[in-house]
Design an enzyme around this catalytic site. Sequence first.
Site, short mmCIF file in Angstrom:
data_model
loop_
_atom_site.label_atom_id
_atom_site.label_comp_id
_atom_site.label_asym_id
_atom_site.label_seq_id
_atom_site.Cartn_x
_atom_site.Cartn_y
_atom_site.Cartn_z
N ASP A 21 -66.77 49.25 -43.19
CA ASP A 21 -65.72 48.45 -42.49
C ASP A 21 -64.72 47.91 -43.31
O ASP A 21 -64.78 47.90 -44.66
CB ASP A 21 -66.47 47.15 -41.67
CG ASP A 21 -65.69 46.46 -40.65
OD1 ASP A 21 -64.53 47.13 -40.38
OD2 ASP A 21 -65.92 45.24 -40.43
N HIS A 38 -58.57 55.01 -43.27
CA HIS A 38 -59.66 55.98 -42.97
C HIS A 38 -59.72 57.24 -44.01
O HIS A 38 -61.03 57.58 -44.63
CB HIS A 38 -59.67 56.40 -41.54
CG HIS A 38 -59.75 55.58 -40.47
ND1 HIS A 38 -60.48 54.53 -40.69
CD2 HIS A 38 -58.81 55.26 -39.41
CE1 HIS A 38 -60.59 53.68 -39.62
NE2 HIS A 38 -59.58 54.20 -38.70
N LEU A 132 -81.43 64.06 -50.06
CA LEU A 132 -81.02 62.92 -49.19
C LEU A 132 -80.83 63.51 -47.80
O LEU A 132 -80.41 64.44 -47.58
CB LEU A 132 -80.00 62.33 -49.87
CG LEU A 132 -79.03 61.47 -48.81
CD1 LEU A 132 -79.88 60.03 -49.11
CD2 LEU A 132 -77.60 61.16 -49.30
C1 FPP Z 1 -64.10 50.78 -39.76
O1 FPP Z 1 -62.95 50.31 -40.43
C2 FPP Z 1 -64.05 52.33 -40.07
C3 FPP Z 1 -64.19 53.24 -39.13
C4 FPP Z 1 -64.23 52.93 -37.74
C5 FPP Z 1 -64.23 54.63 -39.63
C6 FPP Z 1 -64.92 54.99 -40.60
C7 FPP Z 1 -64.53 56.37 -41.11
C8 FPP Z 1 -64.30 57.07 -42.28
C9 FPP Z 1 -64.73 56.34 -43.48
C10 FPP Z 1 -63.95 58.43 -42.59
C11 FPP Z 1 -64.62 59.55 -42.78
C12 FPP Z 1 -66.09 59.51 -42.40
C13 FPP Z 1 -66.95 60.26 -42.49
C14 FPP Z 1 -68.27 60.16 -42.60
C15 FPP Z 1 -66.46 61.67 -43.10
P1 FPP Z 1 -61.90 49.67 -39.61
O2 FPP Z 1 -60.80 50.53 -38.91
O3 FPP Z 1 -62.60 48.97 -38.35
O4 FPP Z 1 -61.48 48.47 -40.32
P2 FPP Z 1 -60.61 47.07 -40.13
O5 FPP Z 1 -61.86 46.04 -39.53
O6 FPP Z 1 -60.05 46.66 -41.36
O7 FPP Z 1 -59.54 47.33 -38.83
#
Ligand code: FPP
Length: 251
Positions: A21, A38, A132
């Site tokens: 997050d 992201h 893993l």
């Molecule tokens: C949450 O941050 C994150 C996500 C919803 C997406 C996670 C995705 C990645 C890390 C990219 C690629 C992943 C893989 C497995 C290849 P948020 O957008 O909710 O952050 P915020 O709470 O600050 O708005």
Amino acid sequence: MNLKEQINRDSLPRHIAMIMDGNGRWAQKKGGERLFGHRNGVESVRQVVEAAGELGVEFLTLYAFSTENWKRPRTEIDGLMTLLTSTIANETRKLNENNVRLLVIGNLADLPKSVQKHLMNSVNFLSGNTGLTLVLALSYSGRWEITEAVKRMCQDARSGKLDPDSIDACLVESYLATSFMPDPELLIRTSGERRISNFLLWQLAYTELYFTPVLWPDYRKEHFYEAIIDYQRRERRFGKVDEKRAITLNN
Ligand code: FPP
């Protein structure tokens, strides 16, 4: 002694689950679009996959896209799907070199066909690996998973395959998407939020929860080691009395 050396390899969690997050807030702090966050989160994924593999953790489950994430703006969803596809395409060879097996849990039928295809190709390609197991939770939520399990149990009961009297926790587990792995001993959530957010609701019953203020794109191996060291300092009793303490109290 560095952090990695402080980890006791004999009492490693077999399964670590992570809520990644803070990508949006990280991007905002840098004056960029949410997708910028992201994209930078991919390096953190690399770091934890590598760290978990090197240590000998058996399962690492990453909450990459929740059922609720479908409510985000279309451009962000499309960007995340593209990022997922390109990351999988770019990383599969390296995952293979590191003996990583890939599995996916969630309502995969919801994902664009091209993402499904890329995922399945990689899952198949890496299926013989014995290191893993990396589990990506995609279009996943705990309530979705439990609802699906209940639905299938009812179908099996109706068709005579399942005797309702035989239903116990073990049987429910066998209907969950995670039936192939143990429950996580440790859940890590980044970005300072202290919620489960509909992740692995059944499986987290006895899991140690670890929250860190670090935003996901800043997350590095050292943060992962810190979480494991913290976990190893805790006492895990599963609602029972500590045996050593019980003996002392009884005497
Ligand atoms: C949450 O941050 C994150 C996500 C919803 C997406 C996670 C995705 C990645 C890390 C990219 C690629 C992943 C893989 C497995 C290849 P948020 O957008 O909710 O952050 P915020 O709470 O600050 O708005």
